[in-house]
Scaffold this active site. Sequence first.
Site, PDB file in Angstrom:
ATOM      1  N   HIS A 213       0.850  -1.213   0.000  1.00  0.00           N
ATOM      2  CA  HIS A 213       0.000   0.000   0.000  1.00  0.00           C
ATOM      3  C   HIS A 213       0.885   1.262   0.000  1.00  0.00           C
ATOM      4  CE1 HIS A 213      -3.216   2.729   0.964  1.00  0.00           C
ATOM      5  NE2 HIS A 213      -4.050   1.803   1.395  1.00  0.00           N
TER       6      HIS A 213
ATOM      7  N   GLU B 287      -0.527   1.201  -5.563  1.00  0.00           N
ATOM      8  CA  GLU B 287      -0.292  -0.017  -4.783  1.00  0.00           C
ATOM      9  C   GLU B 287      -0.268  -1.251  -5.683  1.00  0.00           C
ATOM     10  OE1 GLU B 287      -3.437  -0.016  -1.809  1.00  0.00           O
ATOM     11  OE2 GLU B 287      -3.642   2.148  -2.055  1.00  0.00           O
TER      12      GLU B 287
END
Length: 312
Positions: free
Chosen positions: A167, A271
């Site tokens: 992330h 991500e």
Amino acid sequence: MATERPSFELAKGINGLDKIILRESRNRSAEVYLYGGHVTSWKDENGEELLHLSSKAVFKPPKPIRGGIPLCFPQFSNFGTLESHGFARNRIWEVDSSPPPLPTNSSSNAYVDLILRPSEDDLKAWPHNFEFRMRVALGSEGELTLTSRIRNTNSDGKPFTFTFAYHTYFSVSDISEVRVEGLETLDYLDNLTNRERFTEQGDAITFESETDKIYLSTPAKIAILDHEKKRTFVVRKDGLADAVVWNPWDKRSKTISDLGDEDYKHMLCVEAAAIERPITLKPGEEWKGRLELSAVPSSYSSGQLDPKKVLE
């Protein structure tokens, strides 16, 4: 192939949490907290921070750290019954002193191997034995590489299935001056409309409002062009078919307690992920997902950045 012993420094970070510091020649560095196996810093040769860490990040377990590179495992977001983004990002990892060999082309020995195994509480919530090994490496050109190896160690013969994401929060000068190249014409799921499926138009992704999209079947290389900084981040990935693009913008930011109200202007999440097609492992099987980040100067052509040179 790097055969040298890893070179890293163990230090105390915020609130006394253990962290690993990696250093490469010419002042480049990276920091990884054992809490969450969480990369919180990646600096270039000028000592400039390339990752965004929230101005209100909380370094107090069990709260995950906001910013840097949180690990989403064994569940991305709410794609399942576990807590959002799974539990790997708020567990204490260990340094793995004798990992299985990991072939690499890098000559740098600025790396560390970490490992996470499930606790008894984890097994109650997600009843699967696993070994999650991750190498964080700082290359000789300043590139940051995260290589995850997840193995099913169940003794009951049962397979397990998971979703995953790195992330990553990139630091940008001004979100309205940033564009993302490499995701044009692809299908995506829009998290702002109940994951309705759309096809991306246009020649580049730019930002003028909240964005939360899961791009599907994405290329191995994506570029993030920062006009003001004249800098391009290049995201290279392997084993991770999807790419999430997220910026909360102003209204949503105010609802996130550990994100500063103005942080959205200076961050962008791109991500590398495996979401649409979850990974299934039988006992003894291993999955590998690799992320490599680099920052290169952008070249200008008649006032516009030339991404083709980056994506070639």
